[in-house]
Design a protein around this motif. Sequence first.
Motif, PDB file in Angstrom:
ATOM      1  N   GLU A 149      -4.654  -3.915   8.168  1.00  0.00           N
ATOM      2  CA  GLU A 149      -4.807  -2.858   9.175  1.00  0.00           C
ATOM      3  C   GLU A 149      -4.414  -1.498   8.615  1.00  0.00           C
ATOM      4  OE1 GLU A 149      -6.292  -3.108  12.083  1.00  0.00           O
ATOM      5  OE2 GLU A 149      -6.635  -5.237  11.739  1.00  0.00           O
ATOM      6  N   ARG A 150      -3.345  -1.442   7.818  1.00  0.00           N
ATOM      7  CA  ARG A 150      -2.931  -0.166   7.207  1.00  0.00           C
ATOM      8  C   ARG A 150      -4.003   0.340   6.235  1.00  0.00           C
ATOM      9  NH1 ARG A 150       2.028  -2.776   6.686  1.00  0.00           N
ATOM     10  NH2 ARG A 150       1.784  -2.911   4.427  1.00  0.00           N
ATOM     11  N   LEU A 151      -4.567  -0.559   5.440  1.00  0.00           N
ATOM     12  CA  LEU A 151      -5.640  -0.159   4.526  1.00  0.00           C
ATOM     13  C   LEU A 151      -6.824   0.414   5.286  1.00  0.00           C
ATOM     14  CD1 LEU A 151      -5.664  -3.127   1.991  1.00  0.00           C
ATOM     15  CD2 LEU A 151      -5.300  -0.727   1.428  1.00  0.00           C
ATOM     16  N   LEU A 152      -7.226  -0.256   6.359  1.00  0.00           N
ATOM     17  CA  LEU A 152      -8.365   0.220   7.146  1.00  0.00           C
ATOM     18  C   LEU A 152      -8.066   1.564   7.795  1.00  0.00           C
ATOM     19  CD1 LEU A 152      -9.536  -3.107   8.825  1.00  0.00           C
ATOM     20  CD2 LEU A 152     -10.507  -1.958   6.820  1.00  0.00           C
ATOM     21  N   VAL A 192       0.870  -1.183   0.000  1.00  0.00           N
ATOM     22  CA  VAL A 192       0.000   0.000   0.000  1.00  0.00           C
ATOM     23  C   VAL A 192       0.898   1.222   0.000  1.00  0.00           C
ATOM     24  CG1 VAL A 192      -1.710   1.227   1.375  1.00  0.00           C
ATOM     25  CG2 VAL A 192      -1.749  -1.249   1.286  1.00  0.00           C
ATOM     26  N   PRO A 193       0.640   2.307  -0.702  1.00  0.00           N
ATOM     27  CA  PRO A 193      -0.516   2.519  -1.543  1.00  0.00           C
ATOM     28  C   PRO A 193      -0.303   2.137  -3.002  1.00  0.00           C
ATOM     29  CG  PRO A 193       0.605   4.584  -1.286  1.00  0.00           C
ATOM     30  CD  PRO A 193       1.391   3.541  -0.506  1.00  0.00           C
ATOM     31  N   PHE A 202     -21.144   1.330   0.227  1.00  0.00           N
ATOM     32  CA  PHE A 202     -20.867  -0.059   0.598  1.00  0.00           C
ATOM     33  C   PHE A 202     -19.455  -0.341   0.123  1.00  0.00           C
ATOM     34  CE2 PHE A 202     -20.444  -4.557  -0.190  1.00  0.00           C
ATOM     35  CZ  PHE A 202     -20.877  -5.083   1.014  1.00  0.00           C
ATOM     36  N   VAL A 203     -18.578  -0.698   1.043  1.00  0.00           N
ATOM     37  CA  VAL A 203     -17.169  -0.914   0.717  1.00  0.00           C
ATOM     38  C   VAL A 203     -16.742  -2.267   1.260  1.00  0.00           C
ATOM     39  CG1 VAL A 203     -14.813  -0.073   1.079  1.00  0.00           C
ATOM     40  CG2 VAL A 203     -16.691   1.557   0.824  1.00  0.00           C
ATOM     41  N   GLN A 204     -15.978  -3.010   0.450  1.00  0.00           N
ATOM     42  CA  GLN A 204     -15.380  -4.253   0.920  1.00  0.00           C
ATOM     43  C   GLN A 204     -13.872  -4.125   0.772  1.00  0.00           C
ATOM     44  OE1 GLN A 204     -16.394  -7.883  -1.142  1.00  0.00           O
ATOM     45  NE2 GLN A 204     -15.600  -9.133   0.511  1.00  0.00           N
ATOM     46  N   VAL A 205     -13.170  -4.307   1.865  1.00  0.00           N
ATOM     47  CA  VAL A 205     -11.711  -4.305   1.874  1.00  0.00           C
ATOM     48  C   VAL A 205     -11.271  -5.754   2.023  1.00  0.00           C
ATOM     49  CG1 VAL A 205      -9.648  -3.506   3.077  1.00  0.00           C
ATOM     50  CG2 VAL A 205     -11.659  -2.023   2.937  1.00  0.00           C
ATOM     51  N   VAL A 206     -10.436  -6.235   1.094  1.00  0.00           N
ATOM     52  CA  VAL A 206      -9.981  -7.621   1.119  1.00  0.00           C
ATOM     53  C   VAL A 206      -8.476  -7.664   0.901  1.00  0.00           C
ATOM     54  CG1 VAL A 206     -10.126  -9.893   0.037  1.00  0.00           C
ATOM     55  CG2 VAL A 206     -12.148  -8.444   0.146  1.00  0.00           C
ATOM     56  N   LYS A 235       1.028 -12.909   8.728  1.00  0.00           N
ATOM     57  CA  LYS A 235       1.310 -11.770   9.609  1.00  0.00           C
ATOM     58  C   LYS A 235       1.449 -10.474   8.801  1.00  0.00           C
ATOM     59  CE  LYS A 235       4.315 -10.431  13.414  1.00  0.00           C
ATOM     60  NZ  LYS A 235       5.445 -10.823  14.266  1.00  0.00           N
ATOM     61  N   ALA A 236       2.151 -10.520   7.680  1.00  0.00           N
ATOM     62  CA  ALA A 236       2.313  -9.340   6.824  1.00  0.00           C
ATOM     63  C   ALA A 236       0.982  -8.933   6.197  1.00  0.00           C
ATOM     64  CB  ALA A 236       3.352  -9.615   5.745  1.00  0.00           C
TER      65      ALA A 236
END
Length: 95
Positions: free
Chosen positions: A86-89, A9-10, A66-70, A79-80
């Motif tokens: 978490e960084r995306l959220l 990201v990003p 409506f958003v889906q983060v995957v 772990k990575a």
Amino acid sequence: MHLTAVGAVPALEWVKTTDAPRPLTSSDVRKHTVDGTPVLDARLASDTGSDSSVGFTRLIADDDHFVQVVVLGPEAKEKALKAMHERLLDRLRFP
């Protein structure tokens, strides 16, 4: 053909793959709110023998969005992947 996001990201790079989709199962499903907005979190897994994948998803819904983060990848990098999720959220903002 499927499109798969690869990279940190990003800066995500989209890669075309011809792999058939793998069935996903969810676990640790939790429904709660974040800043008053309903969300649903889950851990994802796809076990196809030696090629297991894991990931995380969050579904977010409000009156206008409506958003889906995957995030999904090899089990060896769980772990990575969790850290990337978490960084995306943390960076997600609604207008």
